[in-house]
Design a protein around this motif. Structure first.
Motif, PDB file in Angstrom:
ATOM      1  N   LEU A 233       0.865  -1.179   0.000  1.00 42.72           N
ATOM      2  CA  LEU A 233       0.000   0.000   0.000  1.00 42.72           C
ATOM      3  C   LEU A 233       0.903   1.231   0.000  1.00 42.72           C
ATOM      4  O   LEU A 233       2.034   1.181   0.501  1.00 42.72           O
ATOM      5  N   PRO A 234       0.444   2.349  -0.555  1.00 49.00           N
ATOM      6  CA  PRO A 234       1.317   3.520  -0.706  1.00 49.00           C
ATOM      7  C   PRO A 234       1.658   4.193   0.619  1.00 49.00           C
ATOM      8  O   PRO A 234       0.926   4.088   1.606  1.00 49.00           O
ATOM      9  N   VAL A 235       2.779   4.895   0.613  1.00 46.22           N
ATOM     10  CA  VAL A 235       3.241   5.666   1.765  1.00 46.22           C
ATOM     11  C   VAL A 235       3.431   7.112   1.324  1.00 46.22           C
ATOM     12  O   VAL A 235       3.895   7.380   0.218  1.00 46.22           O
ATOM     13  N   ARG A 236       3.053   8.051   2.158  1.00 38.30           N
ATOM     14  CA  ARG A 236       3.184   9.465   1.793  1.00 38.30           C
ATOM     15  C   ARG A 236       4.643   9.900   1.824  1.00 38.30           C
ATOM     16  O   ARG A 236       5.083  10.678   0.990  1.00 38.30           O
ATOM     17  N   GLU A 237       5.403   9.400   2.817  1.00 36.74           N
ATOM     18  CA  GLU A 237       6.817   9.738   2.904  1.00 36.74           C
ATOM     19  C   GLU A 237       7.581   8.516   3.394  1.00 36.74           C
ATOM     20  O   GLU A 237       7.185   7.886   4.378  1.00 36.74           O
ATOM     21  N   VAL A 278      14.888   9.564  -0.058  1.00 36.47           N
ATOM     22  CA  VAL A 278      13.555  10.005   0.367  1.00 36.47           C
ATOM     23  C   VAL A 278      12.620   9.921  -0.833  1.00 36.47           C
ATOM     24  O   VAL A 278      12.968  10.386  -1.926  1.00 36.47           O
ATOM     25  N   VAL A 279      11.463   9.320  -0.644  1.00 36.17           N
ATOM     26  CA  VAL A 279      10.442   9.305  -1.693  1.00 36.17           C
ATOM     27  C   VAL A 279       9.112   9.748  -1.094  1.00 36.17           C
ATOM     28  O   VAL A 279       8.835   9.504   0.087  1.00 36.17           O
ATOM     29  N   LEU A 280       8.303  10.398  -1.917  1.00 34.85           N
ATOM     30  CA  LEU A 280       6.991  10.886  -1.495  1.00 34.85           C
ATOM     31  C   LEU A 280       5.912  10.235  -2.348  1.00 34.85           C
ATOM     32  O   LEU A 280       6.107   9.994  -3.542  1.00 34.85           O
ATOM     33  N   ASN A 281       4.791   9.943  -1.721  1.00 33.08           N
ATOM     34  CA  ASN A 281       3.649   9.342  -2.430  1.00 33.08           C
ATOM     35  C   ASN A 281       4.095   8.132  -3.245  1.00 33.08           C
ATOM     36  O   ASN A 281       3.870   8.045  -4.457  1.00 33.08           O
ATOM     37  N   PHE A 282       4.728   7.203  -2.565  1.00 33.02           N
ATOM     38  CA  PHE A 282       5.334   6.054  -3.240  1.00 33.02           C
ATOM     39  C   PHE A 282       4.545   4.774  -2.966  1.00 33.02           C
ATOM     40  O   PHE A 282       4.092   4.541  -1.856  1.00 33.02           O
ATOM     41  N   GLY A 283       4.463   3.932  -4.007  1.00 32.09           N
ATOM     42  CA  GLY A 283       3.880   2.623  -3.845  1.00 32.09           C
ATOM     43  C   GLY A 283       2.518   2.482  -4.525  1.00 32.09           C
ATOM     44  O   GLY A 283       1.911   3.472  -4.934  1.00 32.09           O
TER      45      GLY A 283
END
Length: 295
Positions: A233-237, A278-283
């Motif tokens: 499931l996606p992660v915001r950060e 660092v990744v944002l809105n990933f997955g």
């Protein structure tokens, strides 16, 4: 029309053609299209369906490989579904074992814990810090995460950890903040550890929780050449730190990411005692680092 109809049509076509998924994947690859075995499996089971441009192109070739009339599979897809990173229910939600090397072993291990709340917890922030010793072995992993309940009742988070070297002892897991250990499943022969981290109390809808835990290896430490976090499931950060002992640094290092059934993206990373990404809105997908030693 919908994903169930597409799955039924695809499954019937595969059965009629008499090809296994591996053979289908090879024939698609020979025509320049790469589709993973997991993706083909999800398409035929109805867990997900092709929606991206490259996936839809693969469906057209799939019709040729399966020797069905052009449009047979694509017509069964129906209209595109509404998409969005932060819907309460993620449209293309992979199975819990989707990104692991042996999905059957993972599914068997997680059957011993309670996963019912997993999809009701939004991943707001996750931060992993990995410590590598002077011998190049994995010493410990520290994880901090911020989760938000999308319904009343979530009371736990499930950790899944895999060692590539199955002859090494599994790590100990230590709850550090706002959680305590629940059921634990240890499968040394498969290199798998699955554990429940129970919150201090069940969450109410919209409530957040910050948890921290640590996984600590014991000697002989498993050799470290990579680390990745898998997101069904996606992660915001997401923040990932790899901390090398300054007395022994790797010769090369690269970061990699892969979203769902897309191609893996690899980027070179300058080698220092601490590398991070660092990744944002990933997955859904995978994110991590690989490195190589001088011997």
């Amino acid at each position: 029309m919908g994903e169930r109809e597409f799955a039924d049509v695809l499954r019937d076509a595969i059965r009629a053609r008499g090809l296994g998924l591996e053979r289908i994947r090879e024939r698609l690859l020979a025509q320049g299209v790469s589709v993973s075995l997991a993706t083909l499996s999800y398409w035929q089971s109805g867990r997900s369906r092709p929606e991206r441009r490259d996936s839809l192109a693969a469906v057209e070739l799939l019709e040729s490989v399966l020797e069905v009339p052009a449009g047979t599979l694509s017509a069964s897809l129906g209209p595109p579904r509404r998409r969005g990173r932060w819907l309460t229910t993620v449209p293309d939600r992979p199975d819990v074992a989707a990104y692991w090397p042996r999905p059957d072993a993972v599914e068997d291990a997680v059957s011993g814990v309670d996963l019912r709340w997993d999809e009701r917890l939004t991943r707001i922030s996750q931060h992993d810090r990995v410590y590598i010793g002077p011998d190049g072995g994995e010493r410990s992993y520290h994880s901090r995460q911020v989760l938000r309940a999308e319904a009343d009742g979530p009371d736990r988070w499930v950790v899944i950890m895999h060692l590539d070297e199955h002859d090494r002892p599994l790590p100990a897991i230590w709850p550090l903040r706002h959680c305590h250990l629940g059921r634990t499943v240890r499968r040394p022969a498969d290199g798998l550890l699955v554990a429940e981290l129970l919150f201090d109390r069940p969450l109410r809808k919209g409530e957040t929780v910050i948890t921290e835990h640590e996984l600590v290896n014991v000697a002989p430490y498993p050799p470290a050449t990579n680390y990745e976090r898998k997101f069904r499931l996606p992660v915001r950060e997401f923040v990932l730190e790899i901390c090398f002992d300054p007395t022994r640094l790797p010769v090369v290092c690269s970061g990699f990411s892969q979203l769902d059934d897309a191609d893996e993206i690899v980027r070179p990373v300058d080698v220092t005692s601490e590398v991070h990404g660092v990744v944002l809105n990933f997955g859904p997908g995978r994110y991590g680092f690989r490195w190589g030693w001088d011997e």
